[in-house]
Design a protein around this motif. Structure first.
Motif, PDB file in Angstrom:
ATOM      1  N   GLY A  70       0.805  -1.221   0.000  1.00  0.00           N
ATOM      2  CA  GLY A  70       0.000   0.000   0.000  1.00  0.00           C
ATOM      3  C   GLY A  70       0.832   1.261   0.000  1.00  0.00           C
ATOM      4  N   ASP A  71       0.143   2.397   0.096  1.00  0.00           N
ATOM      5  CA  ASP A  71       0.803   3.697   0.051  1.00  0.00           C
ATOM      6  C   ASP A  71       1.809   3.821   1.181  1.00  0.00           C
ATOM      7  N   GLY A  72       2.962   4.385   0.853  1.00  0.00           N
ATOM      8  CA  GLY A  72       3.981   4.613   1.867  1.00  0.00           C
ATOM      9  C   GLY A  72       4.890   3.437   2.096  1.00  0.00           C
ATOM     10  N   ALA A  73       4.627   2.309   1.442  1.00  0.00           N
ATOM     11  CA  ALA A  73       5.467   1.137   1.648  1.00  0.00           C
ATOM     12  C   ALA A  73       6.897   1.446   1.230  1.00  0.00           C
ATOM     13  N   GLY A  74       7.835   1.037   2.023  1.00  0.00           N
ATOM     14  CA  GLY A  74       9.240   1.247   1.719  1.00  0.00           C
ATOM     15  C   GLY A  74       9.751   2.619   2.092  1.00  0.00           C
ATOM     16  N   GLU A  75       8.897   3.497   2.610  1.00  0.00           N
ATOM     17  CA  GLU A  75       9.333   4.825   3.015  1.00  0.00           C
ATOM     18  C   GLU A  75       9.357   4.896   4.537  1.00  0.00           C
ATOM     19  N   ARG A  76      10.546   4.840   5.101  1.00  0.00           N
ATOM     20  CA  ARG A  76      10.656   4.880   6.550  1.00  0.00           C
ATOM     21  C   ARG A  76      10.630   6.323   7.020  1.00  0.00           C
ATOM     22  N   LYS A  77       9.794   6.574   8.008  1.00  0.00           N
ATOM     23  CA  LYS A  77       9.652   7.922   8.516  1.00  0.00           C
ATOM     24  C   LYS A  77      10.876   8.323   9.325  1.00  0.00           C
ATOM     25  N   ALA A  78      11.299   9.550   9.148  1.00  0.00           N
ATOM     26  CA  ALA A  78      12.465  10.050   9.869  1.00  0.00           C
ATOM     27  C   ALA A  78      12.153  10.160  11.353  1.00  0.00           C
ATOM     28  N   PRO A  79      13.155   9.944  12.210  1.00  0.00           N
ATOM     29  CA  PRO A  79      12.905  10.075  13.653  1.00  0.00           C
ATOM     30  C   PRO A  79      12.523  11.499  14.015  1.00  0.00           C
ATOM     31  N   ALA A  80      11.542  11.614  14.864  1.00  0.00           N
ATOM     32  CA  ALA A  80      11.050  12.928  15.263  1.00  0.00           C
ATOM     33  C   ALA A  80      11.505  13.250  16.674  1.00  0.00           C
ATOM     34  N   SER A  81      11.648  14.537  16.935  1.00  0.00           N
ATOM     35  CA  SER A  81      11.922  14.971  18.294  1.00  0.00           C
ATOM     36  C   SER A  81      10.694  14.715  19.153  1.00  0.00           C
ATOM     37  N   ALA A  82      10.920  14.474  20.424  1.00  0.00           N
ATOM     38  CA  ALA A  82       9.826  14.297  21.379  1.00  0.00           C
ATOM     39  C   ALA A  82       9.878  15.434  22.379  1.00  0.00           C
ATOM     40  N   ARG A  83       8.791  16.190  22.472  1.00  0.00           N
ATOM     41  CA  ARG A  83       8.729  17.322  23.407  1.00  0.00           C
ATOM     42  C   ARG A  83       7.436  17.222  24.201  1.00  0.00           C
ATOM     43  N   HIS A  84       7.555  17.268  25.513  1.00  0.00           N
ATOM     44  CA  HIS A  84       6.397  17.108  26.378  1.00  0.00           C
ATOM     45  C   HIS A  84       6.349  18.241  27.397  1.00  0.00           C
ATOM     46  N   ARG A  85       5.138  18.731  27.614  1.00  0.00           N
ATOM     47  CA  ARG A  85       4.917  19.780  28.617  1.00  0.00           C
ATOM     48  C   ARG A  85       4.136  19.267  29.821  1.00  0.00           C
ATOM     49  N   PHE A  86       3.700  18.020  29.796  1.00  0.00           N
ATOM     50  CA  PHE A  86       2.997  17.372  30.906  1.00  0.00           C
ATOM     51  C   PHE A  86       1.734  18.120  31.317  1.00  0.00           C
ATOM     52  N   THR A  87       0.987  18.591  30.302  1.00  0.00           N
ATOM     53  CA  THR A  87      -0.264  19.289  30.566  1.00  0.00           C
ATOM     54  C   THR A  87      -1.466  18.352  30.571  1.00  0.00           C
ATOM     55  N   ASP A  88      -1.231  17.093  30.216  1.00  0.00           N
ATOM     56  CA  ASP A  88      -2.303  16.100  30.195  1.00  0.00           C
ATOM     57  C   ASP A  88      -2.345  15.385  31.537  1.00  0.00           C
ATOM     58  N   THR A  89      -3.382  14.579  31.728  1.00  0.00           N
ATOM     59  CA  THR A  89      -3.482  13.785  32.954  1.00  0.00           C
ATOM     60  C   THR A  89      -2.942  12.381  32.750  1.00  0.00           C
ATOM     61  N   ARG A  90      -2.374  12.117  31.567  1.00  0.00           N
ATOM     62  CA  ARG A  90      -1.849  10.800  31.217  1.00  0.00           C
ATOM     63  C   ARG A  90      -0.382  10.925  30.848  1.00  0.00           C
ATOM     64  N   LEU A  91       0.422   9.992  31.318  1.00  0.00           N
ATOM     65  CA  LEU A  91       1.839   9.991  31.002  1.00  0.00           C
ATOM     66  C   LEU A  91       2.034   9.685  29.515  1.00  0.00           C
ATOM     67  N   PRO A  92       2.854  10.463  28.800  1.00  0.00           N
ATOM     68  CA  PRO A  92       3.091  10.171  27.380  1.00  0.00           C
ATOM     69  C   PRO A  92       3.635   8.761  27.178  1.00  0.00           C
ATOM     70  N   ASP A  93       3.336   8.192  26.014  1.00  0.00           N
ATOM     71  CA  ASP A  93       3.678   6.805  25.741  1.00  0.00           C
ATOM     72  C   ASP A  93       5.179   6.540  25.700  1.00  0.00           C
ATOM     73  N   ASP A  94       5.991   7.580  25.511  1.00  0.00           N
ATOM     74  CA  ASP A  94       7.445   7.388  25.497  1.00  0.00           C
ATOM     75  C   ASP A  94       7.943   6.733  26.778  1.00  0.00           C
ATOM     76  N   PHE A  95       7.278   7.022  27.895  1.00  0.00           N
ATOM     77  CA  PHE A  95       7.864   6.790  29.205  1.00  0.00           C
ATOM     78  C   PHE A  95       7.393   5.495  29.858  1.00  0.00           C
ATOM     79  N   GLN A  96       8.294   4.949  30.656  1.00  0.00           N
ATOM     80  CA  GLN A  96       7.971   3.858  31.573  1.00  0.00           C
ATOM     81  C   GLN A  96       8.601   4.162  32.926  1.00  0.00           C
ATOM     82  N   TRP A  97       8.273   3.324  33.890  1.00  0.00           N
ATOM     83  CA  TRP A  97       8.891   3.438  35.204  1.00  0.00           C
ATOM     84  C   TRP A  97       9.303   2.041  35.642  1.00  0.00           C
ATOM     85  N   LEU A  98       9.809   1.908  36.838  1.00  0.00           N
ATOM     86  CA  LEU A  98      10.408   0.653  37.275  1.00  0.00           C
ATOM     87  C   LEU A  98       9.532  -0.104  38.276  1.00  0.00           C
ATOM     88  N   ARG A  99       9.176  -1.339  37.912  1.00  0.00           N
ATOM     89  CA  ARG A  99       8.723  -2.392  38.820  1.00  0.00           C
ATOM     90  C   ARG A  99       7.334  -2.255  39.427  1.00  0.00           C
TER      91      ARG A  99
END
Length: 540
Positions: A320-349
């Motif tokens: 399909g469309d876009g096959a073979g085109e790898r998206k360039a890595p994007a910067s991740a910027r967070h301001r923590f204005t939501d009530t949910r932790l962004p998906d980038d993050f994890q914690w321990l145990r």
């Protein structure tokens, strides 16, 4: 083209599953919570994290699990209108025992809801579930033999005692019949990570061998009956870089076969990209995929003709469309204005994140608990390092009252491999900036303090903290106005924050993280507010 690794950064033991036009890969998360990462793709080129299914205490509680324990080698499959996820929770790493408990959870969709777990067994790790075409199900795992000198992070062959197979009764939620050891592996040894698939009346098994270091390999065998006897592939190993120290993708092993709707065949595997000139892999064990072909002898082979994994692989036809085109890595910027932790993050145990962090609407508030490196309850929220060069930046508002309280930015692997730029308190100087490092001091985990003297800070107000990493070099920075940045301390060794740093090649199984941490060993649980976090790639 597919460009490997397809899942950069810490994403090992890839189990792949196709449902219609959709592909899913589940990878190990070890002591990081929530457990198991599941990525989705439609073209095998671009992948997106869609779920971490083990997200509550009834499914997973890793408090007290040592470093590099927790979730090992999940297996994702689809049958009977359900997704099936099999996983191990490993409770011990060192010594002769592993205490590895295997479970199954199910869901009608990847998004959930995911069930509470059904306990299966504890005889070994790396479980998988095979759904045969007659409707019967079989559970496989490697069996661990504690009667060995396999200690100290250097596995010996006798501990890896073969692959167990036993029928699983899904309605009853338990194993039935007798367990049978069906495959001892090849002479390469250290057999683990079994996956079965069926074709042309043959049961094909791929396993991981050689340990997770530079001798790692994908080994293949087949049998006419599911319980054997299994004969080895003519080449023994489907994929390995063990005989090519110059290959860009090293430590290749542990993966699974998938077939496209058009009949093309691919095989996932883990790999690592060591820093140039040294055998250290800060990005951990990553996920790659290779194209395969069936030959007239009824065996699967790499399309390239070589077991050494390739960086660039032909993508499936007709995706399909876009096959073979790898998206360039994007910067991740967070301001923590939501009530949910962004998906980038994890914690321990811990399955009780509210005790270590909350989102206030304007900040990520860490509730400082145990020391950095604790195996129980430490306030550390971080994201994977996915590039050899990057800049990470955060801002913290923190008012420590004694030297037992600290909060800041950390480049972290585990309790004996980290660098921590922290705001803390000094009896004579008041609020100060310090660096605490543990540069691979295993097993003791002793700290060093690279700053000759603490940097005095104003008595209150936010402080900007940053880290710039270029391969094996780490430089910390700080700012009081958000505009002018000053170096904090000397250049530090970033290479030690890697799989092989500290205790060596077979001793650690995750990858480098960058994130925010706070501790309060006085026990008063002081809080630190982090208003922002950014991650800026500066190259591949």
């Amino acid at each position: 083209m597919i460009v490997n690794p397809i899942l950069p950064g810490f994403n090992p033991d890839p189990s792949i599953c196709r449902v219609g036009e959709d592909y899913y890969i589940a990878t190990s998360t070890f002591e990081w919570f929530p457990g198991v990462q599941i990525h989705h793709s439609r073209d095998l080129v671009n992948w997106r994290l869609v779920r971490r299914p083990l997200d509550r205490a009834s499914q997973l509680d890793m408090r007290g699990n040592p470093d590099s324990c927790g979730i090992w080698a999940p297996c994702l499959s689809h049958a009977d209108g359900l997704f099936w996820l099999v996983y191990t929770d490993v409770k011990r790493l060192d010594g002769n025992f592993k205490d590895a408990h295997n479970y199954i959870v199910t869901a009608p969709a990847i998004e959930g809801p995911w069930s509470d777990p059904v306990y299966v067994n504890s005889s070994g790790f790396d479980p998988s579930l095979f759904h045969d075409d007659d409707g019967r199900k079989y559970f496989l795992n490697m069996v661990w033999n504690h009667r060995t000198d396999s200690v100290g992070g250097k596995p010996k062959h006798p501990a890896f005692a073969g692959i167990l197979l036993q029928e699983y009764d899904a309605a009853a939620g338990k194993l039935i019949g007798e367990a049978k050891n069906v495959f001892a592996g090849s002479p390469h040894g250290l057999v683990e990570g079994p996956h079965l698939f069926k074709r042309g009346g043959w049961y094909y098994m791929t396993v991981a061998e050689g340990g997770t270091g530079y001798g790692h390999a994908v080994t293949m065998a087949r049998a006419r009956s599911i319980d054997g006897p299994y004969e080895l592939h003519p080449k023994i190993h489907l994929f390995t870089a063990k005989d090519d120290p110059d290959a860009p993708l090293q430590r290749a092993g542990h993966g699974q076969v998938v077939e496209t709707p058009q009949g093309e065949v691919y095989h996932t595997h883990l790999c690592s990209r060591p820093l140039p000139g040294m055998r250290r892999s800060p990005l951990g064990r990553e996920t790659a995929i290779q194209k395969c072909v069936w030959r007239e002898d009824g065996w699967l082979y790499p399309e390239s003709g070589s077991p050494v994994p390739e960086v660039k692989v032909a993508a499936p036809a007709g995706t399909g469309d876009g096959a073979g085109e790898r998206k360039a890595p994007a910067s991740a910027r967070h301001r923590f204005t939501d009530t949910r932790l962004p998906d980038d993050f994890q914690w321990l145990r811990t399955p009780e994140p509210g005790r270590i962090f909350t989102l206030t609407g304007s900040a990520l508030r860490l509730h400082a608990r145990e020391s950095i490196g604790s195996w129980f309850e430490q306030a550390l929220v971080a994201r994977r390092q996915e590039h050899f060069s990057f800049r990470a930046e955060t801002g913290v508002d923190f008012a420590p009252r004694n030297y037992q309280q600290a909060a800041g930015l950390t480049h972290y692997y585990n309790r004996h491999k980290f660098h921590f730029l922290a705001v803390t308190f000094h009896e004579e100087l008041g609020r100060v900036l310090t660096i605490m490092s543990c540069p691979g001091d295993w097993p003791d985990g002793k700290l060093s303090f690279p700053l000759e003297a603490p940097v005095e800070l104003p008595g209150e107000g936010p402080v900007g903290l940053a880290a710039e990493i270029d391969h094996d070099r780490l430089q910390f920075f700080y700012s009081l106005d958000g505009a002018q940045w000053r170096k904090a301390g000397p250049v530090l060794d970033a290479s030690v924050i890697s799989d092989e740093g500290g205790r060596g090649e077979h001793g650690s199984f995750t990858g480098a993280f960058i994130g925010m941490a706070a501790f309060d060993t006085s026990g008063s649980a002081i809080h630190a507010d982090f208003s922002r976090f950014s991650y800026e790639p500066r190259g591949a």
